[in-house]
Design a protein around this motif. Structure first.
Motif, PDB file in Angstrom:
ATOM      1  N   ARG A 112       0.860  -1.187   0.000  1.00 25.02           N
ATOM      2  CA  ARG A 112       0.000   0.000   0.000  1.00 25.02           C
ATOM      3  C   ARG A 112       0.890   1.228   0.000  1.00 25.02           C
ATOM      4  O   ARG A 112       1.788   1.357   0.835  1.00 25.02           O
ATOM      5  N   HIS A 114       1.915   5.187   0.332  1.00 23.58           N
ATOM      6  CA  HIS A 114       1.638   6.449   1.011  1.00 23.58           C
ATOM      7  C   HIS A 114       2.647   7.479   0.508  1.00 23.58           C
ATOM      8  O   HIS A 114       3.720   7.130   0.005  1.00 23.58           O
ATOM      9  N   VAL A 134      -1.480   5.977  -4.754  1.00 23.34           N
ATOM     10  CA  VAL A 134      -2.102   5.901  -3.427  1.00 23.34           C
ATOM     11  C   VAL A 134      -3.513   5.352  -3.529  1.00 23.34           C
ATOM     12  O   VAL A 134      -3.906   4.439  -2.787  1.00 23.34           O
ATOM     13  N   GLU A 135      -4.283   5.863  -4.467  1.00 25.00           N
ATOM     14  CA  GLU A 135      -5.675   5.418  -4.620  1.00 25.00           C
ATOM     15  C   GLU A 135      -5.746   3.975  -5.091  1.00 25.00           C
ATOM     16  O   GLU A 135      -6.588   3.196  -4.625  1.00 25.00           O
ATOM     17  N   ARG A 138      -5.071   1.567  -2.164  1.00 24.26           N
ATOM     18  CA  ARG A 138      -5.742   1.860  -0.890  1.00 24.26           C
ATOM     19  C   ARG A 138      -6.384   0.620  -0.276  1.00 24.26           C
ATOM     20  O   ARG A 138      -6.474   0.495   0.950  1.00 24.26           O
TER      21      ARG A 138
END
Length: 256
Positions: A112, A114, A134-135, A138
């Protein structure tokens, strides 16, 4: 024979470090790309950035194999954006978009993503690619988190955190004097770029330089530091395991 011995030693060391205490979060200052390219005789030192960007995925696989679930990679500082030539910065941004963000969003990547830094100072295409990464990740359920520090500066992060904290408290009707009288470490931490993730237990810097260079200044207050002579593109699993072994042998006192 040297290759066989190296592989055998690496496997033994991997088993050894897996039996000891492991860092929960590793910070990586990926230094030495251009120096590595010059030593390799490359006409364009910026090509070292490409080798370095491609190496990130492999190093993340080493972390995954050890069960290290949090990694922060220092890719580009605010100073890099200001002091490097336009063509080099543009090349580095394309690598971040295409190689780093692109590979981490593949379905089998397992991390994931960030961000840490100021997206507003990045080229639009780079900021967009990072936000899309990031999306896209998620909903990753592996529990593995990688933070990409791009356009990042540790001092700036603290300023941004304090500014956001003051805005929040002002909206709640708290005066500046009241905030100053009650301000604590716990008040600031939730407003950092890395809020919700553990502070790094171990920070590794490659290429022989022995300084943090404005990386995670707040979060690394009690981190163990490890400096490796190898340039980032030449940073081997053996070097990584030696850093983990060094971490396991230290007596962490957290300032006591």
């Amino acid at each position: 024979m040297p290759d066989l011995l190296h592989a055998h030693y690496t496997r033994r060391l991997r088993r050894r470090v897996m039996a000891g205490p492991l860092p929960r979060h590793v910070g990586l200052i990926v230094d030495g790309n251009r120096r590595w390219a010059r030593e390799q005789g490359m006409a364009d030192p910026s090509l070292g950035h490409q080798a370095g960007a491609e190496h990130i995925e492999e190093v993340l696989s080493w972390c995954e194999a050890l069960g290290i679930r949090h990694v922060t990679v220092f890719l580009c500082s605010t100073e890099n954006l200001q002091r490097r030539g336009d063509s080099e910065v543009a090349f580095l941004m394309r690598l971040i978009e295409q190689v780093v963000a692109g590979r981490l969003t593949r379905p089998d990547a397992g991390w994931r993503v960030h961000l840490a830094g100021l997206p507003d100072i990045l080229p639009d295409s780079t900021a967009r690619a990072l936000k899309e990464a990031v999306e896209a990740t998620r909903t990753c359920t592996t529990g593995a988190h990688v933070t990409l520090a791009v356009g990042y500066g540790g001092r700036q992060e603290v300023i941004e955190a304090l500014r956001e904290l003051m805005y929040v408290r002002a909206e709640a009707g708290v005066s500046l004097t009241e905030l100053a009288d009650t301000l604590s470490v716990d008040d600031v931490a939730p407003h950092l770029y890395t809020a919700g993730r553990p502070d790094p237990d171990l920070v590794i810097r490659t290429s022989g330089e022995q300084r943090l260079s404005n990386f995670l200044l707040w979060q690394s207050a009690y981190s163990e530091l490890y400096f490796c002579e190898a340039h980032w593109p030449a940073f081997r699993e053996l070097d990584f395991l030696r850093a983990i072994r060094s971490f396991a042998a230290r007596d962490r006192r957290y300032g006591h």
